[in-house]
Design a protein around this motif. Sequence first.
Motif, PDB file in Angstrom:
ATOM      1  N   LEU A 185       7.882  -2.933   3.537  1.00  8.31           N
ATOM      2  CA  LEU A 185       6.739  -1.846   3.075  1.00  8.31           C
ATOM      3  C   LEU A 185       5.479  -2.729   2.871  1.00  8.31           C
ATOM      4  CD1 LEU A 185       5.920   0.804   2.236  1.00  8.31           C
ATOM      5  CD2 LEU A 185       6.698   0.313  -0.005  1.00  8.31           C
ATOM      6  N   THR A 186       5.603  -3.860   2.196  1.00  8.97           N
ATOM      7  CA  THR A 186       4.458  -4.633   2.078  1.00  8.97           C
ATOM      8  C   THR A 186       3.855  -5.130   3.290  1.00  8.97           C
ATOM      9  OG1 THR A 186       5.408  -5.589  -0.100  1.00  8.97           O
ATOM     10  CG2 THR A 186       3.621  -6.835   0.853  1.00  8.97           C
ATOM     11  N   ARG A 187       4.473  -5.623   4.131  1.00  6.28           N
ATOM     12  CA  ARG A 187       3.930  -6.073   5.442  1.00  6.28           C
ATOM     13  C   ARG A 187       3.279  -4.818   6.259  1.00  6.28           C
ATOM     14  NH1 ARG A 187       4.890 -10.251   8.878  1.00  6.28           N
ATOM     15  NH2 ARG A 187       5.000 -11.232   7.035  1.00  6.28           N
ATOM     16  N   PHE A 188       3.878  -3.730   6.259  1.00  8.39           N
ATOM     17  CA  PHE A 188       3.308  -2.357   6.934  1.00  8.39           C
ATOM     18  C   PHE A 188       1.935  -2.133   6.097  1.00  8.39           C
ATOM     19  CE2 PHE A 188       2.804   2.053   7.222  1.00  8.39           C
ATOM     20  CZ  PHE A 188       2.538   2.161   8.744  1.00  8.39           C
ATOM     21  N   CYS A 189       2.052  -2.052   4.906  1.00  2.10           N
ATOM     22  CA  CYS A 189       0.537  -1.904   4.379  1.00  2.10           C
ATOM     23  C   CYS A 189      -0.206  -2.778   4.617  1.00  2.10           C
ATOM     24  CB  CYS A 189       0.877  -1.883   2.769  1.00  2.10           C
ATOM     25  SG  CYS A 189       1.963  -0.495   2.108  1.00  2.10           S
ATOM     26  N   ASP A 190      -0.055  -3.864   4.908  1.00  2.00           N
ATOM     27  CA  ASP A 190      -1.139  -4.893   5.144  1.00  2.00           C
ATOM     28  C   ASP A 190      -1.599  -4.583   6.616  1.00  2.00           C
ATOM     29  OD1 ASP A 190      -0.910  -6.291   2.858  1.00  2.00           O
ATOM     30  OD2 ASP A 190       0.687  -7.817   3.797  1.00  2.00           O
ATOM     31  N   ILE A 191      -0.695  -4.373   7.676  1.00  2.00           N
ATOM     32  CA  ILE A 191      -1.020  -3.998   8.766  1.00  2.00           C
ATOM     33  C   ILE A 191      -1.948  -2.818   8.870  1.00  2.00           C
ATOM     34  CG2 ILE A 191       0.094  -3.425  10.919  1.00  2.00           C
ATOM     35  CD1 ILE A 191       0.518  -6.184  10.171  1.00  2.00           C
ATOM     36  N   HIS A 192      -1.459  -1.770   8.070  1.00  2.00           N
ATOM     37  CA  HIS A 192      -2.098  -0.361   8.015  1.00  2.00           C
ATOM     38  C   HIS A 192      -3.461  -0.729   7.750  1.00  2.00           C
ATOM     39  CE1 HIS A 192      -3.206   3.444   6.683  1.00  2.00           C
ATOM     40  NE2 HIS A 192      -2.266   4.021   7.288  1.00  2.00           N
ATOM     41  N   THR A 193      -3.640  -1.515   6.503  1.00  2.00           N
ATOM     42  CA  THR A 193      -5.050  -1.716   6.014  1.00  2.00           C
ATOM     43  C   THR A 193      -6.179  -2.560   7.368  1.00  2.00           C
ATOM     44  OG1 THR A 193      -4.438  -2.093   3.779  1.00  2.00           O
ATOM     45  CG2 THR A 193      -6.455  -3.233   4.433  1.00  2.00           C
ATOM     46  N   GLN A 194      -5.311  -3.481   8.062  1.00  2.00           N
ATOM     47  CA  GLN A 194      -5.795  -4.004   9.389  1.00  2.00           C
ATOM     48  C   GLN A 194      -6.383  -2.853  10.390  1.00  2.00           C
ATOM     49  OE1 GLN A 194      -3.605  -7.007  10.944  1.00  2.00           O
ATOM     50  NE2 GLN A 194      -3.217  -7.855   8.950  1.00  2.00           N
ATOM     51  N   VAL A 195      -5.545  -2.113  10.477  1.00  2.00           N
ATOM     52  CA  VAL A 195      -5.670  -0.887  11.705  1.00  2.00           C
ATOM     53  C   VAL A 195      -6.639   0.407  11.003  1.00  2.00           C
ATOM     54  CG1 VAL A 195      -4.479   0.731  13.147  1.00  2.00           C
ATOM     55  CG2 VAL A 195      -3.711  -1.261  12.956  1.00  2.00           C
ATOM     56  N   GLU A 196      -6.293   0.770  10.035  1.00  2.00           N
ATOM     57  CA  GLU A 196      -7.079   2.058   9.374  1.00  2.00           C
ATOM     58  C   GLU A 196      -8.036   1.705   8.377  1.00  2.00           C
ATOM     59  OE1 GLU A 196      -6.441   4.533  11.077  1.00  2.00           O
ATOM     60  OE2 GLU A 196      -4.802   5.558  10.262  1.00  2.00           O
ATOM     61  N   GLY A 197      -8.266   0.333   7.682  1.00  2.00           N
ATOM     62  CA  GLY A 197      -9.156   0.068   6.875  1.00  2.00           C
ATOM     63  C   GLY A 197      -8.963   0.672   5.431  1.00  2.00           C
ATOM     64  N   HIS A 198      -7.683   1.065   5.180  1.00  2.00           N
ATOM     65  CA  HIS A 198      -7.004   1.152   3.775  1.00  2.00           C
ATOM     66  C   HIS A 198      -5.986   1.052   3.762  1.00  2.00           C
ATOM     67  CE1 HIS A 198      -5.814   5.424   5.064  1.00  2.00           C
ATOM     68  NE2 HIS A 198      -6.976   5.393   5.748  1.00  2.00           N
ATOM     69  N   SER A 199      -5.198   1.027   2.711  1.00  2.00           N
ATOM     70  CA  SER A 199      -3.872   0.809   2.399  1.00  2.00           C
ATOM     71  C   SER A 199      -3.251   2.407   2.545  1.00  2.00           C
ATOM     72  CB  SER A 199      -3.304   0.574   1.059  1.00  2.00           C
ATOM     73  OG  SER A 199      -3.703  -0.634   1.113  1.00  2.00           O
TER      74      SER A 199
END
Length: 500
Positions: A419-433
């Motif tokens: 989950l922590t890794r996905f949240c990091d990727i989400h921030t990179q792709v979408e600009g937010h957690s």
Amino acid sequence: MSNEAPVGNPNEHLESLSPAPIWHFFRLLCNTPRPSYKEEAILSKIEQFAEQRGFSAERDEGGNLLVKRPATPGYEQVPVVTLQSHVDMVAQADVEHDFTRDPILTEVRDGWLWAKGTTLGADNGIGVAGALAVLADDELVHGPLEALFTVEEETSMGGALRLAPNWLQGRYLLNMDSEDRGEVYIGCAGGVHVKISEHFVEHELDSQWTFLTLSVSGLNGGHSGVEINQQKGSANQLLPRALLAVLDALEEGAVAIASYRGGEMSNAITRSASAVIAVKNADVAAISAQVAELEATLKQELADVDAGVVVTVSDEVPRQAALSAEDSARFIRLLGALPYGVERYSDEVPGVVETSNNIGIVELEGGRLSLDAMVRSLRDSAALALAARIEGLARLGGFSAESSSFYPGWNPIPHSPLLTRFCDIHTQVEGHSPEVKVIHAGLECGIIGAQYPHLEMISFGPTIKGPHSPSERVELAAVEAFWGLLRGTIESLAKDPLPA
């Protein structure tokens, strides 16, 4: 603005959408009929795809299909990632459509993809298309991958419940059956079906009786899990209300039920229902006035969610056998007493439904009653308790009742490394957690996790509105973001493995 496919070349316009890999495979899914229990055609096409690519593909005894893709050279020792989605779709239509033969015809409207008068099958077709697109992606850096395609999810979770033991090799499972961009799910409701049955003796009625059709229609329907909190009207709740009103307004013994039909799926909020009833000739005019009054009342009550509700009583219909007045009253009062909708909200997850019930399918024909109610809960104990209460209520009325097809919920792990890794990727792709959520719907993660407890799991997907109804549509921009998240997560887990 509409972008339609020519009739002779179904859904060709999907090939022009972005991201191209997902829409290419979603076109295959739209052109291949795949209602629950009729998944063979699409499974065979996925197997053909795997064979062409040189991937292994095998089915278990439950009918599920597992396709394996070797790792990118140099990443063979990376933990296996399992991509998981279900191939079947809900079959609901406002137009003439044979879901076992006809393709789903699609069109783009204002940034959303819709079907023409039917369910779209984005639930869970976009997830299946995403998995196939990953398997076909020659530029993606990845560790060993396995794609699990399950069957019968929309009716019974049957595929997941029959999943072979010691079959999956993954450490991480990415379920792609969620329906809101910007969210990731780490828990879900479990569920259980309650089946009620009875065999009535029918009787012929004399000429003092008039047969009428009483119906409720015009409702929006929807997903009985994620949309149950919207207080939408269910025809299997509203038609019994109309029948109760008729029963209580007339003299005892003045109403007989000949047939009833409402709902096609246990996990869909029922959009329409109808009953053939018999009343004494002198009561016909009074019933018509009462039905008109009830329709006006329901339009007020449901103005914000189902303003199109229609309650009608037809002219005389052909004579037929009917239940006795006593059995008719027993049947009507049972339907009127069954719980529907939200039973309790969660204390641990504010704003999320904990427990609910949906009266999915009710059929009375030839004196035989078959009723299927679907109970959901974040707590397995609460689901079983409500199911037992419904069983008890049915038995008080003299009906047979039993619970079946129980499946467990998915208990959340709020701080898992995946989950922590996905949240990091989400921030990179979408600009937010992303928002981390628990869903009041049955995801297969709970069932799979019970058999494979070592798996770390998350669920995510693009925005889909109106699932399980002909208003189903998927947002094009959300599919673009979903593809970026899916590729980014897989590549990150390969290039920077999580600690064991």
